[in-house]
Enzyme design. Structure first.
Site, PDB file in Angstrom:
ATOM      1  N   TYR A   1       0.838  -1.208   0.000  1.00 29.39           N
ATOM      2  CA  TYR A   1       0.000   0.000   0.000  1.00 29.39           C
ATOM      3  C   TYR A   1       0.873   1.259   0.000  1.00 29.39           C
ATOM      4  O   TYR A   1       0.604   2.224  -0.726  1.00 29.39           O
ATOM      5  CB  TYR A   1      -0.897  -0.053   1.241  1.00 29.39           C
TER       6      TYR A   1
ATOM      7  N   LYS B   1       0.814   4.127  -2.811  1.00 29.32           N
ATOM      8  CA  LYS B   1       0.420   5.505  -2.464  1.00 29.32           C
ATOM      9  C   LYS B   1       1.590   6.473  -2.625  1.00 29.32           C
ATOM     10  O   LYS B   1       1.393   7.649  -2.965  1.00 29.32           O
ATOM     11  CB  LYS B   1      -0.145   5.555  -1.039  1.00 29.32           C
TER      12      LYS B   1
END
Ligand SMILES: NC(=O)c1ccc[n+]([C@@H]2O[C@H](COP(=O)([O-])OP(=O)(O)OC[C@H]3O[C@@H](n4cnc5c(N)ncnc54)[C@H](O)[C@@H]3O)[C@@H](O)[C@H]2O)c1
Length: 243
Positions: free
Chosen positions: A151, A155
């Site tokens: 993640y 991101k």
């Protein structure tokens, strides 16, 4: 500058995406709403509202689907003024336990999905010589987080793509910015164990998790004429967590 009118929002069925969609609807935008999963409750939120919208079901990690999403928007409304890249998933785990599949899946949706939507909308916005792209990144993309290497990579990548595309599209008056939320109350954070939430609260100067509207308010500003001299920025909505 022409009045902003049509917005595409990905992952709009619930959480932050839904809140952004409702905020833009109230501001008079026509909406093209994407999600992988629409259920009766999610649909009724929009059908009960007096707003102009079209629902689209599909996976943003498919470039074919994303092209059809853009076609739907152009056929129905004739322009795409704002795009909000909000769809996102988590598949958490410490690196030694994280499967390649969980790494790839998060990159596919959270990074490649944003690329797909930015590429397809850039084509249209460059011709229009106007547009706004708003990417939903995360504090995890700025600071990293144990158990979220996939993640964080996605991101962080969204942040780097936002800055790069802002440079590519500025001469066409297309502005590209990202929002980096901290921890916001949604289904995504509902799964966090109580002790994790308690520990998080000690790291947030404002002493509470954020509400979806806190993010939506900034998205509305970035979609408005008032933010016309802002591009390539990563703006935190995190109760001061990233100070
Ligand atoms: N909640 C938080 O604390 C927080 C913090 C920082 C960033 N974010 C980011 O904000 C965004 C929204 O998160 P949320 O908390 O509202 O999550 P959520 O799980 O409540 O909603 C995400 C929505 O995206 C949809 N979606 C997932 N994969 C998709 C795909 N491949 N194609 C289309 N739609 C898809 C889901 O069906 C869901 O409706 C995500 O990008 C997330 O990473 C959330």
């Amino acid at each position: 500058m022409k009045e902003m009118k049509t917005a595409i929002i990905t992952g709009a069925a619930k959480g932050i995406g839904r809140s952004i969609a409702l905020k833009l609807a109230d501001a008079g935008f026509a909406l093209v709403l994407n999600d992988m999963k629409w259920d009766a409750e999610s649909e009724s939120v929009f059908s009960d509202r007096n707003c102009d919208y079209v629902l689209s079901s599909g996976d943003v990690s498919s470039s074919e689907y994303v092209k059809s999403l853009m076609d739907t928007a152009m056929e129905k409304y004739g322009s795409i003024d704002v795009v909000v890249n909000n769809a996102g998933i988590t598949r958490d785990g410490l690196i030694i336990k994280m499967s390649e599949e969980d790494f790839d899946k998060v990159i596919e949706v959270n990074l490649k999905g944003v690329f797909n939507v930015m590429k397809a909308s850039a084509r249209i916005m460059m011709k229009q010589r106007i547009g706004r792209i708003i990417n939903i990144s995360s504090i995890v993309g700025l600071r990293g987080n144990a158990g979220q290497i996939n993640y964080a990579a996605a991101k962080g990548g969204v942040i780097a793509m936002t800055k790069s595309l802002a440079k590519e599209l500025a001469s066409r008056s297309v502005l590209v910015n990202a929002i980096a939320p901290g921890f916001i109350k949604t289904d995504m954070t509902d799964v966090l164990p109580e002790n994790v939430v308690e520990s998080l609260l000690t790291q947030i100067p404002l002493g509470k998790l954020g509400e979806v509207e806190d993010v939506a308010n900034l998205a509305l500003f970035l979609a408005s004429e008032e933010s016309g001299y802002i591009t390539g920025q990563i703006i935190s909505v995190d109760g001061g967590m990233n100070i």
